[in-house]
Design a protein around this motif. Structure first.
Motif, PDB file in Angstrom:
ATOM      1  N   ALA A   1       5.089 -11.622  -9.024  1.00 10.10           N
ATOM      2  CA  ALA A   1       6.118 -11.675  -7.980  1.00 10.10           C
ATOM      3  C   ALA A   1       5.786 -10.782  -6.807  1.00 10.10           C
ATOM      4  O   ALA A   1       6.054 -11.123  -5.657  1.00 10.10           O
ATOM      5  N   LEU A   2       5.209  -9.621  -7.070  1.00 11.17           N
ATOM      6  CA  LEU A   2       4.931  -8.681  -5.987  1.00 11.17           C
ATOM      7  C   LEU A   2       3.727  -7.825  -6.339  1.00 11.17           C
ATOM      8  O   LEU A   2       3.648  -7.253  -7.425  1.00 11.17           O
ATOM      9  N   GLU A   3       2.795  -7.745  -5.421  1.00 10.69           N
ATOM     10  CA  GLU A   3       1.637  -6.879  -5.559  1.00 10.69           C
ATOM     11  C   GLU A   3       1.418  -6.137  -4.252  1.00 10.69           C
ATOM     12  O   GLU A   3       1.948  -6.524  -3.201  1.00 10.69           O
ATOM     13  N   PHE A   4       0.655  -5.061  -4.309  1.00 11.49           N
ATOM     14  CA  PHE A   4       0.363  -4.250  -3.132  1.00 11.49           C
ATOM     15  C   PHE A   4      -1.140  -4.296  -2.887  1.00 11.49           C
ATOM     16  O   PHE A   4      -1.904  -3.566  -3.534  1.00 11.49           O
ATOM     17  N   PRO A   5      -1.608  -5.149  -1.972  1.00 14.85           N
ATOM     18  CA  PRO A   5      -3.047  -5.279  -1.725  1.00 14.85           C
ATOM     19  C   PRO A   5      -3.640  -3.988  -1.161  1.00 14.85           C
ATOM     20  O   PRO A   5      -2.986  -3.237  -0.446  1.00 14.85           O
ATOM     21  N   LEU A   6      -4.912  -3.772  -1.493  1.00 19.57           N
ATOM     22  CA  LEU A   6      -5.628  -2.591  -1.015  1.00 19.57           C
ATOM     23  C   LEU A   6      -6.422  -2.863   0.251  1.00 19.57           C
ATOM     24  O   LEU A   6      -7.039  -1.940   0.808  1.00 19.57           O
ATOM     25  N   TYR A   7      -6.403  -4.102   0.708  1.00 24.68           N
ATOM     26  CA  TYR A   7      -7.199  -4.444   1.883  1.00 24.68           C
ATOM     27  C   TYR A   7      -6.383  -5.294   2.842  1.00 24.68           C
ATOM     28  O   TYR A   7      -5.421  -5.955   2.456  1.00 24.68           O
TER      29      TYR A   7
ATOM     30  N   PHE B   1       8.699   4.867  -3.242  1.00 22.29           N
ATOM     31  CA  PHE B   1       8.449   5.216  -4.641  1.00 22.29           C
ATOM     32  C   PHE B   1       7.220   6.121  -4.753  1.00 22.29           C
ATOM     33  O   PHE B   1       6.556   6.161  -5.769  1.00 22.29           O
ATOM     34  N   ALA B   2       6.926   6.837  -3.682  1.00 28.72           N
ATOM     35  CA  ALA B   2       5.807   7.782  -3.586  1.00 28.72           C
ATOM     36  C   ALA B   2       4.469   7.061  -3.477  1.00 28.72           C
ATOM     37  O   ALA B   2       3.817   7.097  -2.425  1.00 28.72           O
ATOM     38  N   ASP B   3       4.044   6.376  -4.536  1.00 25.81           N
ATOM     39  CA  ASP B   3       2.691   5.817  -4.576  1.00 25.81           C
ATOM     40  C   ASP B   3       2.632   4.339  -4.237  1.00 25.81           C
ATOM     41  O   ASP B   3       1.554   3.736  -4.332  1.00 25.81           O
ATOM     42  N   ASP B   4       3.752   3.729  -3.837  1.00 23.43           N
ATOM     43  CA  ASP B   4       3.773   2.280  -3.643  1.00 23.43           C
ATOM     44  C   ASP B   4       3.044   1.830  -2.382  1.00 23.43           C
ATOM     45  O   ASP B   4       2.893   0.623  -2.170  1.00 23.43           O
ATOM     46  N   GLU B   5       2.597   2.751  -1.531  1.00 21.79           N
ATOM     47  CA  GLU B   5       1.746   2.386  -0.397  1.00 21.79           C
ATOM     48  C   GLU B   5       0.294   2.758  -0.671  1.00 21.79           C
ATOM     49  O   GLU B   5      -0.508   2.933   0.241  1.00 21.79           O
ATOM     50  N   CYS B   6      -0.028   2.881  -1.984  1.00 25.98           N
ATOM     51  CA  CYS B   6      -1.401   3.060  -2.460  1.00 25.98           C
ATOM     52  C   CYS B   6      -2.041   4.365  -1.999  1.00 25.98           C
ATOM     53  O   CYS B   6      -3.245   4.425  -1.745  1.00 25.98           O
TER      54      CYS B   6
END
Length: 625
Positions: A616-622, A426-431
């Motif tokens: 349900a789902l989050e994308f951690p930055l660390y 989704f382009a930005d989903d890997e932060c």
């Protein structure tokens, strides 16, 4: 990928009166196995094993037939090798599993759906070793003439615009049974050749393809064969389903014609097909900031040569642009009128095992530009391979390895170009915006970040296959809202095209890339009737100089396969009709430690907000400790 052996069979409403006579007249004796096919009837709890039965005939495969022939030559009995009609079997019989066949009855669809619900709860969910197979017999087109005497779909009269009747009939049963994985389709083809009506079934679970014998060309003067359209339809269904193929007989069938039809089916469809039984079509989204990728994941990415070719061309265009705009002027004190050419400083962030580093070096060599490359990665799994390449593949280049998180890296010099491949499905989903915010402060004022921008897209889709798999993975409604990616799985597209949702720009400081909340409304118009199960997400990325990467349908980069499509599901599917307005509220949220998406349907029916606060789902930055 493994292949499966197709099963070909014969199907008739009343086989006792006609079929054995036809089979006995075969010029070459065929070995036939019989499977009982109970149809829907009134049944009480505990007496499901005594359902009314009719017979379905399965023609043995060539391998089975040859084994039977060997057995015959060694003295098998006539009863073993001849044709006999099997008695009705019980559900727990150890022989071939019976098939519970729910017929298409539009005037009684709710009763059939209730029967299917009872069947799932009372039969299929019971703790027994042997469970029957349950099929819904559906016409590929919809309503049938009310005067048709058969309890099964007509094979002679149907209209393409009536397709939604059977389609919604099937989905009513899915809703009633909570998308039970025990139910699937027996799809009957029709003489009408319409790709729109056909394609709506490609996203549904099909276990059997029923072919009316009238669809075969007469054997004289031409051999019996299906049309190009019908062959393509069957191949499309077999690509994603492990199906049986059955020929539906009529009163005019002859043994010669039937034998020619079966021979055509064996020749056309007995080849090995690329299907993996019980295949999983969904996969969890990747989170490389939260965990380190493994070697097999890197190997898969590195096989996508198209992606690296596009990056190489984009880097070459960027180097060429900088060379022209920064072209040095000869000094008056230099008698030769020359000056040493500038060396460009390039940082490859998140370099993995180094394929992007190689792309940068190839691009520089193609235009004879001097470069120094910083290859930076935080994953310990890549260090050994990078060190080996440093003394082998890159031994003649100026490459410096940096093992660190890109967000904390502080080189002594400013950068001309940053190259990164932090794009998700989704382009930005890997932060990517958050990861590149600090490194882009290291760019010179005219520096270039590759990619320069990227946008994500959404479109409403219907797919019972994916939605049912998602429910099977989820032990509660919260888990059902998790976002999954899928690869090349067909789905019914409910809108004419994808709509752009969010766009991110990358470059030197001064551009607004740090946004903790982005919210937008996305509007669609349904172009076909269907059941909305969720939204498919894709992306486009502008690398540099007109070189792009895209997974958006109709704009796909040819040969690109590193990314699939992401799926944002709805908790409850919504029925839509052609012309309906579909409006989605979509948010990208974030804080200091994570990002997440929230979404809800606003029309044609309002839904609750999904994935509130990343529940349900989050994308951690660390990285996870």
């Amino acid at each position: 990928m493994t292949a499966f052996q197709l099963e070909f069979g014969l199907f008739e409403d009343n086989p006792q009166s006609r079929l054995p006579t036809v089979l006995s007249a075969f010029a070459t004796p065929k070995k036939i196995a019989f499977t009982t096919v109970p149809i829907r009837s009134a049944f009480d709890k505990g007496r499901y094993e005594y359902l009314t039965s009719e017979a379905c005939f399965r023609v043995l495969s060539r391998e089975e037939a040859s084994r039977s022939d060997d057995a015959d030559s060694s003295g098998s009995s006539a009863e073993d090798s001849g044709i006999s009609l099997a008695d009705p079997v019980k559900v727990n019989d150890k022989a071939d599993k019976p098939i519970i066949l729910f017929p298409f009855t539009p005037d009684d669809s709710f009763a059939v759906a209730e029967d299917a619900t009872r069947f799932v709860s009372e039969v299929l969910l019971r703790p027994t070793n042997s469970k029957p197979i349950a099929w819904f017999h559906m016409p590929i087109y919809g309503n049938q003439p009310p005067a048709t005497p058969s309890k099964f779909p007509s094979r002679t009269v149907a209209l393409p615009e009536e397709a939604r009747s059977a389609y919604f009939y099937w989905h009513r049963a899915m809703v009633q049974t909570r998308y039970s994985s025990y139910l699937s389709l027996a799809l009957e083809l029709h003489a009408t050749e319409d790709t729109v009506a056909r394609d709506r079934w490609l996203s549904e679970p099909v276990s059997c393809i029923i072919i009316p014998i009238s669809l075969f060309a007469a054997p004289v003067p031409l051999p019996a064969r299906l049309s190009v359209f019908h062959r393509a339809t069957i191949h499309s269904l077999l690509q994603w389903n492990q199906c049986k193929i059955m020929v539906r007989l009529d009163e005019a069938v002859t043994a010669a014609h039937l034998e020619a039809c079966l021979d055509h089916l064996r020749r056309e469809f007995s080849k090995d097909l690329p299907y993996v039984p019980k295949r999983r079509h969904l996969s969890p989204t990747m989170q490389p900031l939260y965990y380190n990728l493994c070697q097999s994941e890197y190997s898969g990415f590195e096989e996508d040569l198209v992606k690296y070719d596009q990056y190489e061309k984009a880097v070459g265009a960027a180097l060429g642009h900088l060379r022209v705009t920064r072209k040095p002027i000869a000094s008056a004190g230099d008698p030769a009128g020359t000056i040493e050419e500038e060396k460009f400083i390039v940082a490859v962030l998140g370099c993995g095992r180094g394929p992007l580093v190689s792309s940068v070096l190839k691009a520089a060599a193609s235009i004879q530009a001097k470069v120094k490359v910083f290859a930076l990665d935080k994953n310990p799994e890549t260090q050994a391979i990078l060190k080996e390449k440093l003394v082998t593949v890159w031994k003649d280049a100026e490459v410096e390895l940096i093992y660190a998180d890109m967000r904390g890296w502080r080189p002594a010099i400013l950068l001309d170009i940053i190259v990164s491949e932090l794009l998700g499905s989704f382009a930005d989903d890997e932060c990517s915006p958050e990861c590149l915010e600090e490194p882009e402060k290291l760019l010179k004022p005219d520096g270039i970040s590759i990619p320069t921008s990227y946008s994500n897209y959404l479109e409403p889709v219907s797919s019972t296959r994916m939605y049912r798999e998602l429910r099977a993975r989820s032990f509660d409604s919260r888990q059902q809202m998790r976002v999954f990616g899928w690869y090349r799985t067909p789905c019914l597209k409910l809108a004419a095209e994808e709509k752009r949702v969010l766009t991110f720009f990358q470059g030197p400081p001064g551009k607004d890339v740090k946004v903790t909340l982005r919210e937008t409304l996305v509007d669609f118009v349904a172009v076909t009737d269907g059941v909305l199960h969720g939204f498919a997400g894709s992306f486009t990325a502008d690398l540099y100089g007109g070189f792009t990467l895209s997974t958006v349908q109709g704009k796909e980069t040819p040969g690109l396969f590193s990314w699939g499509v992401i799926f944002f599901p709805l908790l409850e599917p919504v029925r839509v009709l052609a012309g309906d307005q579909i409006q989605l509220e979509f948010r990208r949220c974030g804080d200091l430690f994570r990002i997440w998406y929230e979404w809800r349907l606003r029309s044609p029916r309002s839904s609750p907000m999904h994935n509130v606060d990343g529940d349900a789902l989050e994308f951690p930055l660390y990285f996870s400790d």
